[in-house]
Design a protein around this motif. Sequence first.
Motif, short mmCIF file in Angstrom:
data_model
loop_
_atom_site.label_atom_id
_atom_site.label_comp_id
_atom_site.label_asym_id
_atom_site.label_seq_id
_atom_site.Cartn_x
_atom_site.Cartn_y
_atom_site.Cartn_z
N GLY A 188 0.83 -1.20 0.00
CA GLY A 188 0.00 0.00 0.00
C GLY A 188 0.86 1.24 0.00
N LEU A 189 0.32 2.30 -0.62
CA LEU A 189 1.02 3.58 -0.72
C LEU A 189 -0.02 4.68 -0.70
N ALA A 190 0.17 5.68 0.17
CA ALA A 190 -0.81 6.76 0.29
C ALA A 190 -0.11 8.02 0.76
N VAL A 191 -0.79 9.15 0.62
CA VAL A 191 -0.24 10.43 1.06
C VAL A 191 -1.30 11.17 1.87
N THR A 192 -0.83 11.96 2.81
CA THR A 192 -1.68 12.91 3.54
C THR A 192 -1.19 14.31 3.21
N ASP A 193 -1.64 15.29 3.98
CA ASP A 193 -1.26 16.67 3.68
C ASP A 193 0.24 16.91 3.79
N SER A 194 0.90 16.24 4.74
CA SER A 194 2.32 16.52 4.97
C SER A 194 3.16 15.26 5.12
N SER A 195 2.67 14.12 4.71
CA SER A 195 3.43 12.89 4.90
C SER A 195 3.04 11.84 3.86
N MET A 196 3.87 10.81 3.80
CA MET A 196 3.63 9.68 2.91
C MET A 196 3.55 8.41 3.75
N ILE A 197 2.66 7.50 3.37
CA ILE A 197 2.42 6.28 4.13
C ILE A 197 2.78 5.09 3.25
N THR A 198 3.59 4.18 3.80
CA THR A 198 3.94 2.96 3.09
C THR A 198 3.68 1.77 4.00
N CYS A 199 3.44 0.62 3.40
CA CYS A 199 3.24 -0.61 4.15
C CYS A 199 3.80 -1.76 3.33
N VAL A 200 4.47 -2.71 3.99
CA VAL A 200 5.08 -3.84 3.32
C VAL A 200 4.46 -5.14 3.84
N GLU A 201 4.81 -6.24 3.19
CA GLU A 201 4.20 -7.53 3.50
C GLU A 201 4.49 -8.00 4.92
N SER A 202 5.63 -7.62 5.47
CA SER A 202 5.97 -8.06 6.82
C SER A 202 5.11 -7.40 7.89
N GLY A 203 4.34 -6.38 7.51
CA GLY A 203 3.46 -5.70 8.46
C GLY A 203 4.02 -4.41 9.01
N LEU A 204 5.12 -3.93 8.47
CA LEU A 204 5.71 -2.67 8.93
C LEU A 204 5.10 -1.50 8.17
#
Length: 380
Positions: A92-108
């Motif tokens: 998964g990959l997403a953005v908010t107003d001032s940050s970016m969000i990532t998620c990997v298969e290991s759950g981090l």
Amino acid sequence: MAAKSQICSIWLGSETGILKGVSLTKKQAFNFCEMSCLSRDQEVCVMAWGDPHESEVLVGSVNGTVKTFSTDKGIFTASRECGDPSQGRFTGLAVTDSSMITCVESGLLKVWKEGSTETVEVNVGNGVCRMQQNQSQRHHVATGGKENPLKVWDLERPDKPIFTAKNVAHDWLDMRVPVWVRDIGFIPDSDKIVTCTGHHQVRVYDPSTPQRRPVLEAQFGEYPLTALSLPASQGTVVVGNTHGELAILDLRKGLVCGCLKGLAGAVRGLQCHPSLPLVASCGLDRFLRVHSLEDRSLQHKVYLKSRLNCVLLSSRELESSNADVSGDVEEVKAEEDEVWDTMETVTEKAKKRAAQKDEATVTGVDGNKEKKASKKKKVM
């Protein structure tokens, strides 16, 4: 390249690491990458818009890098190391107003703040298959995977999830039902969440109620579901599976409204247009297809030469709406396909068979005549 990227309304990521842009009006597809340094570890896993104006596309690769592509300039403007390949690919990959969000298969799950090297890390559990952002509340994300139930997280208070789904009751053999969340979607103007599973189930959850089990469950087909998307018209969901089957399901009754035909391989990417009754899909058969959700007809079909993993639609009005309504299917073909199309069809076999039949009839007649003549000689 800027002129080419500005006319593209659909973006796709391939297994070979190529970012592809498609213009439906021009009936053209373009590759945006450096062909000299392509490798398998640059395979595109996830894509997302980098800003509300859709002038940037974020591309997450298997090697853990997230690259920023400018649709105005037609080039990659930035690259950032956001993951370790040993922890799995991006889910998964997403953005908010001032940050970016990532998620990997290991759950981090990580929140990368703009202009800072510090990150917020959240462990959402192993075996994550999908991380999805709530577009109405952008600091809320949902995660789920194999033996990892649906969870909703508030990234402003990431200590624990604000909702954790409970597994359904045991089956008729009193055996535990396995958990395998493959894709997630937030229903607009509602607190409900819809998921699809690897056991061909579609489930709807309502975190606003005390019930943690699904409020609705439906099944489609016999094969694992891989992707879902919610159309602009509420009340339905589009799902795809590993055998190239696309279907529209009614979220009120749990019934199949209809199927979208034409696919030949597993569906990997699926997205409905935010305002138009259109859905774009891609997968292992290397085609981008755009279907109409009103009459379920195939509007566009584009061959892109590489196996595709994800698709990203522009929220502006697609050029296909100005095209001719007859629904002509256009195709960007490879050189091999053009060679086959230009070859003439061979009809010699049919001619040979007809000639052989004529010879057989002639020899039969001659044989009869010879027999009659020999009989007359014996009588004399």
